[in-house]
Motif scaffolding. Structure first.
Motif, short mmCIF file in Angstrom:
data_model
loop_
_atom_site.label_atom_id
_atom_site.label_comp_id
_atom_site.label_asym_id
_atom_site.label_seq_id
_atom_site.Cartn_x
_atom_site.Cartn_y
_atom_site.Cartn_z
N GLY A 45 11.51 42.41 18.85
CA GLY A 45 12.28 42.89 20.00
C GLY A 45 13.64 42.24 20.14
O GLY A 45 14.41 42.62 21.02
N ARG A 48 16.40 44.84 20.04
CA ARG A 48 16.14 46.07 20.80
C ARG A 48 17.33 46.48 21.68
O ARG A 48 17.78 47.64 21.64
CB ARG A 48 14.90 45.90 21.66
N ASP A 49 17.85 45.57 22.46
CA ASP A 49 18.94 45.92 23.37
C ASP A 49 20.21 46.27 22.62
O ASP A 49 20.95 47.18 23.01
CB ASP A 49 19.20 44.79 24.36
N LEU A 51 20.47 47.74 19.79
CA LEU A 51 20.36 49.08 19.21
C LEU A 51 20.37 50.18 20.26
O LEU A 51 20.51 51.35 19.92
CB LEU A 51 19.09 49.16 18.35
N LYS A 52 20.27 49.80 21.54
CA LYS A 52 20.35 50.79 22.62
C LYS A 52 21.79 51.03 23.08
O LYS A 52 22.04 51.99 23.81
CB LYS A 52 19.51 50.34 23.82
N LYS A 83 17.33 50.33 12.67
CA LYS A 83 16.18 50.47 13.57
C LYS A 83 15.36 49.19 13.51
O LYS A 83 15.35 48.47 12.51
CB LYS A 83 15.32 51.68 13.21
N GLU A 84 14.70 48.92 14.63
CA GLU A 84 13.79 47.79 14.70
C GLU A 84 12.36 48.33 14.65
O GLU A 84 12.01 49.22 15.42
CB GLU A 84 14.02 47.02 16.00
N ASP A 85 11.55 47.81 13.72
CA ASP A 85 10.15 48.19 13.66
C ASP A 85 9.30 46.93 13.75
O ASP A 85 9.80 45.85 14.08
CB ASP A 85 9.85 49.03 12.41
N SER A 86 8.01 47.04 13.47
CA SER A 86 7.12 45.89 13.62
C SER A 86 7.40 44.79 12.60
O SER A 86 7.01 43.64 12.80
CB SER A 86 5.66 46.33 13.51
N LEU A 89 14.32 44.16 11.22
CA LEU A 89 15.50 45.00 11.38
C LEU A 89 15.73 45.76 10.08
O LEU A 89 16.09 45.19 9.06
CB LEU A 89 16.73 44.16 11.72
N LYS A 138 16.67 37.28 21.86
CA LYS A 138 17.55 38.41 22.10
C LYS A 138 18.91 38.09 21.50
O LYS A 138 19.49 37.05 21.82
CB LYS A 138 17.68 38.68 23.60
#
Length: 197
Positions: A45, A48-49, A51-52, A83-86, A89, A138
């Motif tokens: 995560g 995450r921010d 990539l938004k 993209k971020e996956d499990s 990156l 983050k």
């Protein structure tokens, strides 16, 4: 805010007619090498921010070895996708037909380049064990780069494409030519012409 850089052995591939470079620029929960007195991991995560956000107005770049003069892709024009996956990156990059982009592919193919890196600003982290361990919670991602010296050893780089046969010899040839150019910069136009053929 200071931009930090972290380097991984990452899984990279070059595939298809577009000669796409893709792979993991970072992997979660993977320990870095010693970063000057501490070991670092990246929490799921963490990207995450970033990539938004509007990645056209505020783009993330792909560079060769963190060199901003050698761009490989950008989220602004769609030549870099993230993209971020499990696992971490993931990125896909569609580099231009430049001499350094060719050199990147050849170097990965020959095994000379075995790392990927990302440049970032810290937004939230967690220190523990008396400051000997740090977890990135983050980050504000700025760029990703294929590089030569990994700080996170868990990832790996590979190169796959249509014409893999003599890529090691070609990479050695490019490195030899690059060394010659360092001694005689007047040959750069001639080298660029041949590299583009």
């Amino acid at each position: 805010m200071e931009i930090e850089k972290r380097t991984f052995s990452a899984e990279l591939r070059v595939a298809g007619d577009k000669r796409k470079i893709c792979g993991y620029a970072a992997k979660f929960n993977s320990e870095s090498r010693d970063l000057g007195g501490f070991i670092e991991t990246i929490a799921p995560g963490a990207f995450r921010d970033t990539l938004k956000r509007d990645l056209e107005a505020d783009p993330i770049m792909a560079f060769w070895n963190h060199e901003s003069s050698m761009p490989l892709g950008s989220t602004r024009n769609g030549t870099l996708k993230l993209k971020e996956d499990s696992t971490g990156l993931w990125f896909e990059c569609f580099p231009p037909k430049t001499s350094w982009a060719k050199d990147v592919r050849e170097s990965i193919s020959s095994g000379l380049i075995s790392g990927c890196s990302f440049g970032f600003q810290i937004e939230k982290d967690n220190w523990r064990d008396g400051g000997s361990r740090r977890e990135l919670l983050k980050v504000n991602l700025q760029e990703v780069s294929p590089v030569s010296l990994p700080a996170y050893p868990e990832t790996q780089i590979n190169l796959r494409g249509k014409k893999m046969e003599n890529t090691k010899n070609q990479a050695i040839k490019h490195l030899k030519e690059a060394k010659e150019l360092r001694n005689d910069p007047s040959r750069i136009d001639d080298y660029n012409y041949h590299a583009s053929q």
